[in-house]
Each structure stands twice: as structure tokens, then as C-alpha cells.
Design an enzyme around this catalytic site. Structure first.
Site, PDB file in Angstrom:
ATOM      1  N   GLU A 100     -11.897 -12.166   3.534  1.00 20.68           N
ATOM      2  CA  GLU A 100     -11.167 -11.476   2.469  1.00 20.68           C
ATOM      3  C   GLU A 100     -10.602 -12.489   1.479  1.00 20.68           C
ATOM      4  OE1 GLU A 100      -8.447  -8.528   4.152  1.00 20.68           O
ATOM      5  OE2 GLU A 100      -7.120  -8.776   2.438  1.00 20.68           O
ATOM      6  N   ASP A 102      -7.843 -12.269  -1.791  1.00 17.83           N
ATOM      7  CA  ASP A 102      -6.929 -11.277  -2.381  1.00 17.83           C
ATOM      8  C   ASP A 102      -6.145 -11.713  -3.597  1.00 17.83           C
ATOM      9  OD1 ASP A 102      -7.170  -9.568  -0.109  1.00 17.83           O
ATOM     10  OD2 ASP A 102      -5.751 -10.821   0.967  1.00 17.83           O
ATOM     11  N   GLU A 104      -2.775  -9.854  -4.802  1.00 18.58           N
ATOM     12  CA  GLU A 104      -1.855  -8.759  -4.478  1.00 18.58           C
ATOM     13  C   GLU A 104      -0.598  -8.920  -5.321  1.00 18.58           C
ATOM     14  OE1 GLU A 104      -2.726  -7.446   0.050  1.00 18.58           O
ATOM     15  OE2 GLU A 104      -1.307  -9.084  -0.176  1.00 18.58           O
ATOM     16  N   THR A 117      -1.610 -14.462  -3.212  1.00 17.39           N
ATOM     17  CA  THR A 117      -3.055 -14.608  -2.982  1.00 17.39           C
ATOM     18  C   THR A 117      -3.279 -15.011  -1.537  1.00 17.39           C
ATOM     19  OG1 THR A 117      -3.168 -16.952  -3.596  1.00 17.39           O
ATOM     20  CG2 THR A 117      -3.441 -15.335  -5.369  1.00 17.39           C
ATOM     21  N   ASN A 118      -4.440 -14.629  -1.014  1.00 16.34           N
ATOM     22  CA  ASN A 118      -4.755 -14.993   0.357  1.00 16.34           C
ATOM     23  C   ASN A 118      -6.254 -15.214   0.480  1.00 16.34           C
ATOM     24  OD1 ASN A 118      -4.210 -15.559   3.054  1.00 16.34           O
ATOM     25  ND2 ASN A 118      -3.004 -13.696   3.343  1.00 16.34           N
ATOM     26  N   ARG A 127      -3.003 -17.513   5.089  1.00 16.58           N
ATOM     27  CA  ARG A 127      -3.224 -18.563   4.090  1.00 16.58           C
ATOM     28  C   ARG A 127      -2.705 -18.069   2.738  1.00 16.58           C
ATOM     29  NH1 ARG A 127      -6.512 -20.231   8.056  1.00 16.58           N
ATOM     30  NH2 ARG A 127      -6.512 -22.493   8.138  1.00 16.58           N
ATOM     31  N   GLU A 128      -1.453 -17.621   2.762  1.00 13.35           N
ATOM     32  CA  GLU A 128      -0.874 -17.013   1.572  1.00 13.35           C
ATOM     33  C   GLU A 128      -0.254 -18.047   0.631  1.00 13.35           C
ATOM     34  OE1 GLU A 128       2.515 -14.480   2.234  1.00 13.35           O
ATOM     35  OE2 GLU A 128       2.343 -13.570   0.253  1.00 13.35           O
ATOM     36  N   TRP A 191       5.729  -1.542   5.095  1.00  9.26           N
ATOM     37  CA  TRP A 191       5.539  -2.220   6.372  1.00  9.26           C
ATOM     38  C   TRP A 191       5.814  -3.716   6.245  1.00  9.26           C
ATOM     39  CZ3 TRP A 191       2.227  -5.994   5.241  1.00  9.26           C
ATOM     40  CH2 TRP A 191       1.434  -5.789   4.107  1.00  9.26           C
ATOM     41  N   GLY A 195      10.205  -4.781   3.375  1.00  8.96           N
ATOM     42  CA  GLY A 195      10.541  -3.496   3.956  1.00  8.96           C
ATOM     43  C   GLY A 195      11.200  -2.513   3.016  1.00  8.96           C
TER      44      GLY A 195
END
Ligand code: NAG
Ligand code: NAG
Ligand code: NAG
Ligand code: NAG
Ligand code: NAG
Ligand code: NAG
Ligand code: NAG
Length: 277
Positions: A100, A102, A104, A117-118, A127-128, A191, A195
Site C-alpha cells: 500500500e 497512501d 491520507e 503518508t505511508n 512507515r508513516e 478508531w 479518537g
């Protein structure tokens, strides 16, 4: 802090010459079609989320390399708890097998958003990186792109590299190598760590996407290596590494806009951090 970018370079952007194609040519809505609507002869889709549902879309095919892009305008108002995404993902969607890449966008009380990003592969999940954007992504469309070839993965914002993940024999097994489809979604991140619940009274929250032409090599597990052929423009020439102007811009991003980097959160740093920095 405000740092003005002076970008005098003409980076070779395949997407600049991209054809305008309607959404249906390459994509399908994944769920809750009643939370989508089309504009401009279906060259633009609006995804919306309210207290009942979010929605999303996916490409009809999977790809083994390419220069994937979308023009995106993010929802405004207090978007706490709202997550807008554009990413590549393999199937099955299983943590130990998934690949993946990303973008986000993490909603906030007010713009600017934080862009997370990941890069995920074979169970390597965390790996963010997070950057703060240097513009208001809710007031206009901006271009978000993922270059993926056998040499490197690069995430670009308005043609400025914000993340580089180099393929190297040292890191081999953690470089994404599975066919991936393209997805875009709007959902809620209740989640997640923060939160925080969305304030639905501020909604519905709407994300606008444009740019449904795809510069990618369609692939299956058995023929993905054919996607590394140099006949695909994004596999050769200027796409094998950053040029000098891009390097300079990337340094500025890392210096002033990088807010979180998993590389600094682990000791010792994971091996790829030495190559990518
Ligand atoms: C995706 O959209 C295409 C074109 O509209 C359609 O032919 C196809 O059946 C759809 N696929 C799925 C899985 O819905
Ligand atoms: C928000 O996220 C929660 C947890 O994943 C989920 O149960 C709920 O359906 C989501 N609500 C909307 C409107 O997407
Ligand atoms: C994910 O894939 C692994 C390896 O094949 C398998 O052992 C596991 O059961 C799968 N998990 C799920 C939830 O499918
Ligand atoms: C990554 O690099 C290694 C060695 O440099 C090469 O053998 C491998 O094919 C590359 N991976 C991909 C996905 O191209
Ligand atoms: C891989 O196989 C798929 C399915 O047969 C095909 O659509 C695609 O064009 C192939 N890709 C390459 C690079 O040959
Ligand atoms: C690489 O970029 C330079 C300048 O940006 C351009 O002149 C050259 O044509 C490009 N080469 C390729 C192979 O794209
Ligand atoms: C509920 C609410 O605050 N809506 C606002 C969201 O943002 C747009 C554009 O900035 C405003 O016009 C709405 O009033």
C-alpha cells in the site's frame, strides 16, 4: 512558519498532458453511491460523508508501475475526525500480505490539514510520515501524485517531492512489488489515535476529485515484471531519480514541513531510512 517556494523547474509531468476522461472509463464507486455525485461530464466526482455513511471509489484494474495522480479539493469547516484519502493498495487486504502507498489527509478544526503518508509491504506497517501543507487544500484543487517504478516510489504535491522511498537490494523485501489498484475514500477516523468524533453538524463533508486518466501498467501477479520495461515512460529517463531542482525542493520540505517521521521514532533507524534521507 512560511517558506516561499520558488520553483523554476519544468519537471516532466506525464499527467500534464493527460487526457480528460470520465470517471467510468477507469473507476467504479466502491460503496454508498448515494453519497457521490458527478460534475463536469463526469470528469469530477464529489465524495461526501455524513453521520450515515462515507463512500469511496477504486480503479477497475491493478497496476504494476506508473505515475498515478489525482487533483483533489478537500472538505472545509471543522473536519476533525474526517479522513480523505488517495492511495494504491493490493489485495487481499490482509495486514501480513498487503502492499500500500497512501496519501491520507487528516481533518482538523481548521485548515491546514496534516498530510500523512505511508508505505506498506509484507507486514511492514508503520512507515508513516506527516507533513504540514504550505497552502489551504480546501480552497482549490491541488495535484497529488505517486510515481512507482522499480527504482523508486515518490509522492509529489503539486510536482514537489514530499516523500522518496528508494528501491535498493538492501531493503528489497519492503519495497512494494504487488499489483495495486487506486482508491479514493472519505471516511471517519474515530478508531485512530486522536479518537475525536466528527462534528456531523458541520457536514456533510465533501471531497472533490478530478483526473481519471491513468498512466499505469496494468498487471497481474504473474506478469508484473513486464511493468518494469523501459517502454513505459515512467520507468526511465528523469523518473529513475530526483533531478537537482527536485532534490532542492525535497530538502526544503524535509527541513520545514516534515512534522513526524517514523525514521526518528525508532532506534536504530530502519535500514531504508539511511538510503532515503
Ligand atoms: C465498473 O464500471 C464499469 C463501467 O461502468 C462496469 O462495466 C463494471 O461492471 C463495473 N464493475 C463493478 C465491479 O462494479
Ligand atoms: C465511523 O467509523 C466507525 C468506526 O470505524 C464506523 O463504525 C462508522 O460506521 C463510521 N461512520 C461513518 C459515517 O462512516
Ligand atoms: C493473511 O495472510 C496470512 C499469510 O498467508 C495468513 O496466514 C492469514 O491467515 C491471513 N489473514 C487473514 C485475516 O486472512
Ligand atoms: C529492487 O531492486 C533490486 C536490486 O536493486 C531488484 O533486483 C528488484 O527487481 C527491484 N525491485 C523492483 C520491484 O523492481
Ligand atoms: C498482464 O496481464 C493482464 C491480464 O491478462 C493484462 O491485462 C495486462 O495487459 C498484462 N500486463 C502486461 C504488462 O503485459
Ligand atoms: C529530463 O528533464 C530535462 C529538463 O527538465 C529535459 O530537458 C529532458 O528532456 C528530460 N528527459 C527526459 C528523458 O524526460
Ligand atoms: C456548517 C458550516 O460551517 N458550513 C460552512 C462550511 O464552509 C463553507 C465554505 O467555507 C461555508 O460557506 C459554510 O457556511
Amino acid at each position: 512558519m512560511t517558506v516561499l517556494f520558488i520553483f523554476a523547474f519544468s519537471s516532466p509531468s506525464i499527467s500534464c498532458t493527460a487526457k480528460h476522461v470520465p470517471f467510468e472509463v477507469n473507476y467504479n464507486i466502491t460503496y454508498s453511491a448515494d453519497h457521490t455525485r458527478f460534475l463536469n461530464q463526469h470528469e469530477e466526482i464529489v465524495l461526501s460523508i455524513d453521520e450515515h455513511s462515507g463512500t469511496g471509489f477504486r480503479s477497475q484494474r491493478k497496476y504494476g508501475s506508473g505515475f498515478f495522480g489525482v487533483r483533489l479539493k478537500l472538505p472545509s469547516n471543522d473536519t476533525t475526525g474526517i479522513l480523505t484519502t488517495f492511495y494504491l493498495i493490493s489485495t487481499p487486504n490482509n495486514d501480513t500480505l498487503r502492499h500500500e502507498v497512501d496519501f491520507e489527509f487528516l481533518g482538523n478544526k481548521q485548515s491546514p490539514y496534516v498530510l500523512s503518508t505511508n508505505v506498506i509491504s509484507n507486514g511492514n506497517l508503520h512507515r508513516e510520515q506527516q507533513i504540514s501543507l504550505w497552502f489551504d487544500p480546501t480552497s482549490d484543487f491541488h495535484l497529488y501524485q505517486i510515481l512507482w517504478n522499480q527504482h523508486q516510489l515518490v509522492l509529489f504535491v503539486d510536482e514537489i517531492p514530499i516523500r522518496v522511498f528508494i528501491n535498493d537490494s538492501i531493503i528489497g523485501p519492503i519495497f512494494p512489488t504487488k499489483p495495486m489498484e487506486i482508491q479514493g475514500t472519505i471516511w471517519n477516523a474515530t478508531w485512530a489515535k486522536s479518537g475525536s468524533l466528527p462534528d456531523w453538524s458541520q457536514g456533510p463533508f465533501e471531497a472533490h476529485y478530478q483526473g481519471f486518466d491513468i498512466d499505469g501498467c496494468p498487471a497481474t501477479n504473474s506478469n508484473i515484471s513486464e511493468c518494469y520495461d523501459s517502454k513505459y515512460a515512467w520507468n526511465g529517463g528523469n523518473y529513475t531519480s530526483l533531478n537537482q531542482d527536485e532534490e532542492r525542493a525535497y530538502e526544503i520540505v524535509k527541513k520545514y514541513y516534515l512534522k513526524y517521521d517514523y525514521c526518528n521514532a525508532h532506534h536504530p533507524s530502519p535500514p531504508e531510512c539511511l538510503i532515503n534521507n
